[in-house]
Scaffold this motif. Structure first.
Motif, PDB file in Angstrom:
ATOM      1  N   ILE A 206       0.804  -1.232   0.000  1.00 35.24           N
ATOM      2  CA  ILE A 206       0.000   0.000   0.000  1.00 35.24           C
ATOM      3  C   ILE A 206       0.833   1.277   0.000  1.00 35.24           C
ATOM      4  O   ILE A 206       0.374   2.325  -0.441  1.00 35.24           O
ATOM      5  CB  ILE A 206      -0.954   0.028   1.212  1.00 35.24           C
ATOM      6  CG1 ILE A 206      -0.167   0.023   2.527  1.00 35.24           C
ATOM      7  CG2 ILE A 206      -1.942  -1.123   1.166  1.00 35.24           C
ATOM      8  CD1 ILE A 206      -1.023   0.379   3.725  1.00 35.24           C
ATOM      9  N   GLU A 207       2.060   1.256   0.490  1.00 38.44           N
ATOM     10  CA  GLU A 207       2.839   2.496   0.574  1.00 38.44           C
ATOM     11  C   GLU A 207       4.323   2.204   0.455  1.00 38.44           C
ATOM     12  O   GLU A 207       4.870   1.397   1.201  1.00 38.44           O
ATOM     13  CB  GLU A 207       2.558   3.207   1.907  1.00 38.44           C
ATOM     14  CG  GLU A 207       3.303   4.528   2.055  1.00 38.44           C
ATOM     15  CD  GLU A 207       2.972   5.230   3.362  1.00 38.44           C
ATOM     16  OE1 GLU A 207       3.907   5.733   4.009  1.00 38.44           O
ATOM     17  OE2 GLU A 207       1.787   5.247   3.732  1.00 38.44           O
ATOM     18  N   ASN A 208       4.958   2.860  -0.515  1.00 36.72           N
ATOM     19  CA  ASN A 208       6.407   2.742  -0.718  1.00 36.72           C
ATOM     20  C   ASN A 208       6.860   1.281  -0.812  1.00 36.72           C
ATOM     21  O   ASN A 208       7.906   0.908  -0.286  1.00 36.72           O
ATOM     22  CB  ASN A 208       7.167   3.442   0.417  1.00 36.72           C
ATOM     23  CG  ASN A 208       6.894   4.931   0.461  1.00 36.72           C
ATOM     24  OD1 ASN A 208       6.689   5.562  -0.579  1.00 36.72           O
ATOM     25  ND2 ASN A 208       6.872   5.495   1.660  1.00 36.72           N
TER      26      ASN A 208
ATOM     27  N   THR B 247       3.934  -3.569   2.787  1.00 32.98           N
ATOM     28  CA  THR B 247       2.630  -4.057   3.196  1.00 32.98           C
ATOM     29  C   THR B 247       2.233  -3.436   4.533  1.00 32.98           C
ATOM     30  O   THR B 247       3.065  -2.814   5.214  1.00 32.98           O
ATOM     31  CB  THR B 247       2.650  -5.586   3.352  1.00 32.98           C
ATOM     32  OG1 THR B 247       3.565  -5.932   4.403  1.00 32.98           O
ATOM     33  CG2 THR B 247       3.094  -6.261   2.056  1.00 32.98           C
ATOM     34  N   CYS B 248       0.971  -3.640   4.922  1.00 33.01           N
ATOM     35  CA  CYS B 248       0.511  -3.137   6.220  1.00 33.01           C
ATOM     36  C   CYS B 248       1.277  -3.793   7.361  1.00 33.01           C
ATOM     37  O   CYS B 248       1.549  -3.156   8.386  1.00 33.01           O
ATOM     38  CB  CYS B 248      -0.984  -3.402   6.382  1.00 33.01           C
ATOM     39  SG  CYS B 248      -2.018  -2.480   5.231  1.00 33.01           S
ATOM     40  N   LYS B 249       1.633  -5.056   7.179  1.00 42.51           N
ATOM     41  CA  LYS B 249       2.414  -5.749   8.206  1.00 42.51           C
ATOM     42  C   LYS B 249       3.761  -5.068   8.402  1.00 42.51           C
ATOM     43  O   LYS B 249       4.204  -4.835   9.539  1.00 42.51           O
ATOM     44  CB  LYS B 249       2.609  -7.206   7.813  1.00 42.51           C
ATOM     45  CG  LYS B 249       3.544  -7.975   8.740  1.00 42.51           C
ATOM     46  CD  LYS B 249       3.778  -9.403   8.251  1.00 42.51           C
ATOM     47  CE  LYS B 249       4.819 -10.105   9.109  1.00 42.51           C
ATOM     48  NZ  LYS B 249       5.058 -11.504   8.654  1.00 42.51           N
ATOM     49  N   GLN B 250       4.424  -4.728   7.295  1.00 47.24           N
ATOM     50  CA  GLN B 250       5.729  -4.074   7.396  1.00 47.24           C
ATOM     51  C   GLN B 250       5.604  -2.687   8.019  1.00 47.24           C
ATOM     52  O   GLN B 250       6.455  -2.280   8.822  1.00 47.24           O
ATOM     53  CB  GLN B 250       6.356  -3.980   5.999  1.00 47.24           C
ATOM     54  CG  GLN B 250       6.781  -5.328   5.430  1.00 47.24           C
ATOM     55  CD  GLN B 250       7.197  -5.231   3.974  1.00 47.24           C
ATOM     56  OE1 GLN B 250       6.551  -4.551   3.172  1.00 47.24           O
ATOM     57  NE2 GLN B 250       8.275  -5.921   3.628  1.00 47.24           N
TER      58      GLN B 250
END
Length: 208
Positions: free
Chosen positions: A154-156, A159-162
């Motif tokens: 989702i960003e750069n 993942t949301c987990k990261q």
């Protein structure tokens, strides 16, 4: 609810808007006295200027009540315990490990935080981190389906987990820095005390 320590109350008073503005007005009164604008009754005038600020601005009870309601060792550590217990089944194991490290930092700091020996800014930062920032970070992640959070970028390229692990690491790092600053103050005090004892008990020789 644990009552605030005398030192905590003193700090709340010293940094209150009422006291700061009162001091400014009192200094203004002293300035008028030293420049000759007022002469007689200068002391009552200075005191009255301070009182005007004190009475004109309502006391900031919200911060005191917040600190008082949250200012116990058990409430600080128990909130992290509850957060881990309620969310660990849906969190990545790396995130749970990070929460345990944060918990360990807080368990070491809690006795000092509420002893009245720690600066108010550190107390406020720690309380906000534990009762606001940390729960909100976990809550944001738990709103997502596990598969989406783990697999969807989702960003750069992350993942949301990261992103969750990065945010937890940031919180852990900041709490670690606060702990280091607090312990450094203790270490500096120990060094100063050691120098004082050396000076105090230094044996003076009168024989050359």
């Amino acid at each position: 609810m644990q009552p605030l320590t005398f030192k905590m109350r003193a700090l709340l008073f010293l940094y209150s808007t009422q006291n700061l503005l009162g001091c400014c007005l009192a200094l203004l009164g002293l300035g008028m006295f030293f420049t000759g604008i007022i002469a007689d009754w200068w002391f009552p005038i200075v005191a009255a200027l301070y009182a005007v600020a004190w009475l004109a601005i309502p006391a900031d009870k919200e911060l005191e009540l917040q600190l008082q309601s949250e200012s116990s060792q058990s409430s600080l550590t128990d909130s992290v315990d509850a957060l881990i217990r309620e969310s660990k089944s849906r969190l990545p194991h790396e995130a749970v490990d990070g929460l345990h490290r944060i918990q360990s930092i807080l368990q070491d700091l809690a006795p000092k935080i509420f002893s009245g020996e720690v600066a108010m800014n550190y107390v406020s930062l720690l309380i906000n981190a534990v009762n606001r920032d940390l729960p909100q970070t976990i809550k944001n992640y738990l709103h997502l389906p596990t598969a989406f959070a783990t697999m969807h970028v989702i960003e750069n390229g992350k993942t949301c987990k990261q992103l969750l692990l990065e945010q937890l690491h940031l919180l852990e790092t900041q709490l670690g820095k606060i702990a280091t600053d607090i312990y450094k103050n203790d270490a500096d005090s120990l060094v100063i005390n050691g120098e004082f004892l050396k000076e105090k008990f230094h044996t003076v020789s009168f024989i050359q």
